[in-house]
Design an enzyme around this catalytic site. Structure first.
Site, PDB file in Angstrom:
ATOM      1  N   SER A 136       0.866  -1.185   0.000  1.00 61.45           N
ATOM      2  CA  SER A 136       0.000   0.000   0.000  1.00 61.45           C
ATOM      3  C   SER A 136       0.899   1.230   0.000  1.00 61.45           C
ATOM      4  O   SER A 136       1.700   1.413   0.921  1.00 61.45           O
ATOM      5  CB  SER A 136      -0.892  -0.015   1.231  1.00 61.45           C
ATOM      6  OG  SER A 136      -1.641   1.174   1.305  1.00 61.45           O
ATOM      7  N   LYS A 162      -1.129  -1.124  -4.477  1.00 63.48           N
ATOM      8  CA  LYS A 162      -2.284  -0.284  -4.097  1.00 63.48           C
ATOM      9  C   LYS A 162      -1.781   1.125  -3.896  1.00 63.48           C
ATOM     10  O   LYS A 162      -0.776   1.332  -3.205  1.00 63.48           O
ATOM     11  CB  LYS A 162      -2.902  -0.847  -2.815  1.00 63.48           C
ATOM     12  CG  LYS A 162      -3.711   0.136  -1.978  1.00 63.48           C
ATOM     13  CD  LYS A 162      -4.484  -0.610  -0.891  1.00 63.48           C
ATOM     14  CE  LYS A 162      -4.671   0.220   0.362  1.00 63.48           C
ATOM     15  NZ  LYS A 162      -5.352  -0.539   1.442  1.00 63.48           N
ATOM     16  N   LYS A 164      -2.951   5.174  -2.874  1.00 64.50           N
ATOM     17  CA  LYS A 164      -3.986   6.018  -2.277  1.00 64.50           C
ATOM     18  C   LYS A 164      -4.361   7.106  -3.273  1.00 64.50           C
ATOM     19  O   LYS A 164      -3.495   7.662  -3.966  1.00 64.50           O
ATOM     20  CB  LYS A 164      -3.443   6.650  -0.995  1.00 64.50           C
ATOM     21  CG  LYS A 164      -3.070   5.642   0.085  1.00 64.50           C
ATOM     22  CD  LYS A 164      -4.292   5.079   0.761  1.00 64.50           C
ATOM     23  CE  LYS A 164      -3.919   4.184   1.924  1.00 64.50           C
ATOM     24  NZ  LYS A 164      -5.084   3.623   2.600  1.00 64.50           N
ATOM     25  N   ASP A 189      -7.106   3.119  -3.288  1.00 62.22           N
ATOM     26  CA  ASP A 189      -7.823   3.242  -2.011  1.00 62.22           C
ATOM     27  C   ASP A 189      -8.090   4.716  -1.755  1.00 62.22           C
ATOM     28  O   ASP A 189      -7.162   5.524  -1.658  1.00 62.22           O
ATOM     29  CB  ASP A 189      -6.970   2.649  -0.880  1.00 62.22           C
ATOM     30  CG  ASP A 189      -7.694   2.620   0.465  1.00 62.22           C
ATOM     31  OD1 ASP A 189      -8.842   3.105   0.550  1.00 62.22           O
ATOM     32  OD2 ASP A 189      -7.091   2.108   1.445  1.00 62.22           O
ATOM     33  N   GLU A 214     -11.055   0.770  -3.386  1.00 57.96           N
ATOM     34  CA  GLU A 214     -11.339   0.545  -1.971  1.00 57.96           C
ATOM     35  C   GLU A 214     -11.985   1.787  -1.362  1.00 57.96           C
ATOM     36  O   GLU A 214     -11.476   2.897  -1.529  1.00 57.96           O
ATOM     37  CB  GLU A 214     -10.011   0.210  -1.283  1.00 57.96           C
ATOM     38  CG  GLU A 214     -10.130  -0.257   0.153  1.00 57.96           C
ATOM     39  CD  GLU A 214      -8.759  -0.622   0.749  1.00 57.96           C
ATOM     40  OE1 GLU A 214      -7.811  -0.913  -0.013  1.00 57.96           O
ATOM     41  OE2 GLU A 214      -8.641  -0.606   1.983  1.00 57.96           O
ATOM     42  N   ASP A 239     -13.780  -1.194   3.132  1.00 56.45           N
ATOM     43  CA  ASP A 239     -12.838  -1.277   4.246  1.00 56.45           C
ATOM     44  C   ASP A 239     -13.543  -0.669   5.469  1.00 56.45           C
ATOM     45  O   ASP A 239     -14.201  -1.384   6.230  1.00 56.45           O
ATOM     46  CB  ASP A 239     -11.547  -0.523   3.851  1.00 56.45           C
ATOM     47  CG  ASP A 239     -10.534  -0.372   4.972  1.00 56.45           C
ATOM     48  OD1 ASP A 239     -10.815  -0.757   6.109  1.00 56.45           O
ATOM     49  OD2 ASP A 239      -9.424   0.172   4.725  1.00 56.45           O
ATOM     50  N   LYS A 263      -9.911  -6.345   8.363  1.00 55.60           N
ATOM     51  CA  LYS A 263      -8.886  -5.927   9.324  1.00 55.60           C
ATOM     52  C   LYS A 263      -9.340  -6.411  10.692  1.00 55.60           C
ATOM     53  O   LYS A 263     -10.466  -6.133  11.112  1.00 55.60           O
ATOM     54  CB  LYS A 263      -8.735  -4.404   9.354  1.00 55.60           C
ATOM     55  CG  LYS A 263      -8.096  -3.822   8.102  1.00 55.60           C
ATOM     56  CD  LYS A 263      -7.833  -2.336   8.252  1.00 55.60           C
ATOM     57  CE  LYS A 263      -7.350  -1.758   6.935  1.00 55.60           C
ATOM     58  NZ  LYS A 263      -7.270  -0.285   6.972  1.00 55.60           N
ATOM     59  N   GLY A 291      -4.143  -3.686   6.291  1.00 57.29           N
ATOM     60  CA  GLY A 291      -3.086  -3.373   7.252  1.00 57.29           C
ATOM     61  C   GLY A 291      -3.349  -2.053   7.942  1.00 57.29           C
ATOM     62  O   GLY A 291      -4.104  -1.209   7.445  1.00 57.29           O
TER      63      GLY A 291
END
Ligand code: OSB
Ligand code: MG
Length: 372
Positions: A136, A162, A164, A189, A214, A239, A263, A291
């Site tokens: 990520s 991934k 952001k 995400d 996400e 998420d 998670k 994570g």
């Protein structure tokens, strides 16, 4: 087993590089580590993944400390517990505070596995001997830097990338990455940064063959996500919105999510995480393990969970050295060619490194005996 003693350490560790999301940047990680001790002196370890500030969910390190000390420890200390699944029943009178619950329950799961000479993965019913690892990557202001960073992770063998995204830092970022890496498994995400007013913009993402997007919409929404999913070909992965098996069931029934990021902290522990896993498996919904920039104890719990059979997409649990100069477990978590080999020692499978642990401990509290 009877929990005789619980210690809580307040920890402070510096991340090697700052991590930026749509809601801010984090480099100093403050968190809690718990150790539970049974009547024979066996121990189990847990980590609270709540951050210092409530930008991911409403929990913080201090709310977790309050909940653990004043409500959760009194519910488990001195009590006969046969199996860690009972802990969520003991905690049922307490509303939410899932990360606090997960930290205590996680330590009890580790203790239970060790007492029964099982790895935590075996205690959960997991069978995968190695797990696939994705990475990520936080928001980078500069496209060229991001491309260089992504290339580094691809070269190291990470199984998916991934990145952001946030408004003003989305379509062009993905377009640039696809230009350089046309075939890499890629996802974005948003950490809740968009609303349904952004549908036209989000639809542009469909051109880039992303594995998923996400949590594009509000952290507590499952209705608007269903509306959005009907207009996107890119699968939505929830998420923040999924805090329980019930949330997962409702979101899947509504068509709000085609994949779930599990998670342990967000859903209140390994028992609930496993229930979500099992339900998603029945429903044909793939899951992966998210994570929370964990230190070694939390990372070890994630690895054990990921051995369950429906964790079929690479997770966010990267190697220790990606985050930390020095982790608090030995050996550290190592990623080789995009895989982590699941440890075979009992419990979480890694030993606490007490030298490192003490170095990063800023406060330590003990709770003994029965509080009744
Ligand atoms: O949304 O998955 C998230 C980190 C902190 C809070 C939320 C998230 C993340 C990550 C990083 O994406 C995952 C990791 O490397 O631990
Ligand atoms: Mg996320």
């Amino acid at each position: 087993m009877i929990i005789k003693e619980i210690s809580i350490r307040k920890m402070k560790m510096m991340m090697k590089t700052p991590f930026s999301t749509s809601f801010g940047t984090l480099q100093e990680k403050d968190f809690l580590v718990l150790e539970v001790t049974d009547e024979f002196g066996n121990t189990g370890w847990g980590e609270s993944v709540a951050f210092r500030a409530p930008w991911y969910t409403e929990e913080t390190l201090e709310t977790n400390l309050h909940m653990i000390k004043d409500f959760l420890i009194p519910l488990v200390i001195g009590i006969e517990i046969e199996h860690p699944d009972e802990v969520s029943t003991l905690f049922a009178p307490i509303r939410r505070n899932n990360m606090a619950k997960a930290a205590v329950e996680g330590a009890i799961w580790d203790l239970y596995a060790k007492r029964n000479k099982l790895t935590l993965a075996q205690a959960l019913g997991g069978e995968q001997e190695r797990i696939e690892v994705g990475i990520s990557i936080g928001i980078h202001d500069n496209h060229a830097d991001l491309v260089t960073t992504v290339r580094g992770f691809i070269d190291k063998g990470y199984k998916r990338i991934k990145v952001k995204i946030k408004p003003g830092h989305d379509i062009e970022v993905i377009r640039e990455l696809r230009k350089h890496f046309p075939d890499v498994p890629l996802m974005a995400d948003a950490n809740s940064a968009y609303t349904l007013e952004d549908v036209e913009l989000l639809k542009q993402l469909d051109a880039f063959d992303l594995m998923m997007i996400e949590q594009p919409l509000a952290y507590d929404d499952i209705i608007d996500h269903a509306v959005l999913q009907r207009q996107l070909t890119t699968p939505i992965c929830l998420d923040e919105s999924i805090l329980s098996l019930e949330d997962a069931r409702k979101a899947i029934e509504l068509g709000s999510t085609k994949i779930i990021n599990v998670k342990i902290g967000r859903v209140g522990g390994l028992t609930e995480a496993k229930k979500i896993h099992d339900y998603c498996m029945e429903q044909g919904i793939p899951v992966w393990c998210g994570g929370m920039l964990e230190a070694g104890i939390g990372r070890a719990h994630n690895i054990a969970l990921t051995t369950l059979p429906n964790f079929i997409l690479p997770g966010d649990t990267a190697g220790s050295s990606h985050y930390w100069k020095q982790d608090i477990i030995t050996p550290e978590v190592v990623v080789e060619d995009g895989y982590i080999t699941v440890p075979t020692a009992y419990g979480i499978g890694y030993e606490p490194d007490f030298g490192a642990m003490d170095q990063f401990t800023v406060d330590k509290m003990y709770f003994k005996g029965s509080c009744k």
